[in-house]
Design an enzyme around this catalytic site. Sequence first.
Site, PDB file in Angstrom:
ATOM      1  N   CYS A 115      21.460  11.073   3.082  1.00 41.89           N
ATOM      2  CA  CYS A 115      20.305  10.974   3.989  1.00 41.89           C
ATOM      3  C   CYS A 115      20.724  11.716   5.244  1.00 41.89           C
ATOM      4  O   CYS A 115      21.583  11.236   5.987  1.00 41.89           O
ATOM      5  CB  CYS A 115      19.945   9.526   4.309  1.00 41.89           C
ATOM      6  SG  CYS A 115      18.781   9.395   5.699  1.00 41.89           S
ATOM      7  N   CYS A 118      19.563   9.699   8.833  1.00 44.73           N
ATOM      8  CA  CYS A 118      20.141   8.457   9.379  1.00 44.73           C
ATOM      9  C   CYS A 118      21.247   7.931   8.482  1.00 44.73           C
ATOM     10  O   CYS A 118      22.384   7.870   8.920  1.00 44.73           O
ATOM     11  CB  CYS A 118      19.087   7.403   9.679  1.00 44.73           C
ATOM     12  SG  CYS A 118      17.814   7.130   8.457  1.00 44.73           S
ATOM     13  N   SER A 119      20.988   7.611   7.261  1.00 43.00           N
ATOM     14  CA  SER A 119      21.984   7.166   6.276  1.00 43.00           C
ATOM     15  C   SER A 119      21.330   6.201   5.309  1.00 43.00           C
ATOM     16  O   SER A 119      21.919   5.221   4.887  1.00 43.00           O
ATOM     17  CB  SER A 119      23.216   6.488   6.890  1.00 43.00           C
ATOM     18  OG  SER A 119      23.979   7.396   7.640  1.00 43.00           O
ATOM     19  N   CYS A 120      20.079   6.448   4.946  1.00 40.90           N
ATOM     20  CA  CYS A 120      19.362   5.584   4.011  1.00 40.90           C
ATOM     21  C   CYS A 120      20.156   5.473   2.710  1.00 40.90           C
ATOM     22  O   CYS A 120      20.764   6.442   2.261  1.00 40.90           O
ATOM     23  CB  CYS A 120      17.978   6.156   3.730  1.00 40.90           C
ATOM     24  SG  CYS A 120      16.952   6.184   5.212  1.00 40.90           S
TER      25      CYS A 120
END
Lengths: 209, 227
Positions: A115, A118-120
Amino acid sequence: MSGHHHDHGHDDHDHDHGAEKPWQAVRTEALESLLNDLGIISSARIDEIVSHYEDKIGPKSGARVVARAWTDPAFKARLLADGLAACAELGLGGPETEYLHVVENTATVHNVVVCTLCSCYPWTILGLPPAWYKSSAYRSRAVREPRRVLAEMGLTLADDVTIQVWDSVSEIRYLVLPERPPGAEGMTEDELADIVTRDAMIGVARVQV
Amino acid sequence: MNGIHDMGGLHGFGPVTVEPNEPVFHARWEGRVYAITQAMDTTGLYNLDEHRHEIELMDAASYLTDGYYGRWLFAMERILDRKGVVRRAEVDRRIAQDVAGEVAPVEHADRAWPVPSETRIRWGAWRKDVAVAPKFAVGDRVRVRNHQPAGHTRLTHYVRDKVGTVTVVNAQAWVYPDTRAHNTGENLQPVYNVSFSGEEVWGDAAEPNTIVRVDLSEDYLDRETGA
């Protein structure tokens, strides 16, 4: 970073013994106590959520899903059609995984998930992501030079293997269904679940026997 | 917005460093920040896209140094302050009280809490009970709009104005992050997975035989005509 650790128990991070606290710890404690006093959240509920993520969920859930898919073709078909519904059959699910798309690795196509915004990550199936997944280096490079990133992480793929990078910037979460490795033919579902790694389900590694 | 958070394709961050035997949280406060943010989803105070956008509004240097949960802490504090729920000065005062060993009750007056039921904000991301009619079908060629809002968007910069192929139509009613982050409407619409060749996106730097697949709201896309 928590700074130092003492050697008298696994829960040392719960008390800092007067050492200098990071400013984030100081602000977090003050904010939590205010929110708790105001009845906006309860610290008891916060304790429960923390222990849920520390102790109850993690990549073992995803490994069960993969092992089931390897041993039960009908389940695999359902998993690829609707990831969340199939995971629910195994009692898996929960917040922040609104929709799960399972992508299957083959001899000619390798999938990897990132991602960039953000870091999904599919928390309910894999637990919380590792630091490297959240790192600027991974987020910036995985989309542009996946072959090189994977090779640096120990997975060298031939140029005739297509790499598909899934940038999971919407609310759809991704789980890689790795290839069942050679040598795993006679293994039971439980034995298979033991060899499936988090990294293989993100797509930066293969499963090894 | 064109922020440091939109990292796809940037240079300068070095190798990916893997930490062996990593704990779930590296410090107690990280777990608290994570869990408090989770608990916020039932309070009606703010939504997921507001949380993400607040992180994007950090100055770039802090974004890079505060760490993942440091960003979450920043976002939570600033949203609660701006909305008049917990003010920054109160947090500072509580820190000072903790240092001094004082106990002071909180004031409940003049505070945007509790949230009246009619102004509660849904945290979650989509809802199933509304029908949407997808504009595009699998196989359609689409060009990503050159959309560059100052506010929130989930349109990653590196696919702007690029042409790809729709590969998955998620025909549920997904909220449109660009408006939901600012509480100006949910604008429910389909989300498509669009496949881009490495060459289309990265030009002469593309690695051989690579594809980038990005989930994009319908409002980010136009039909590509010709060719």
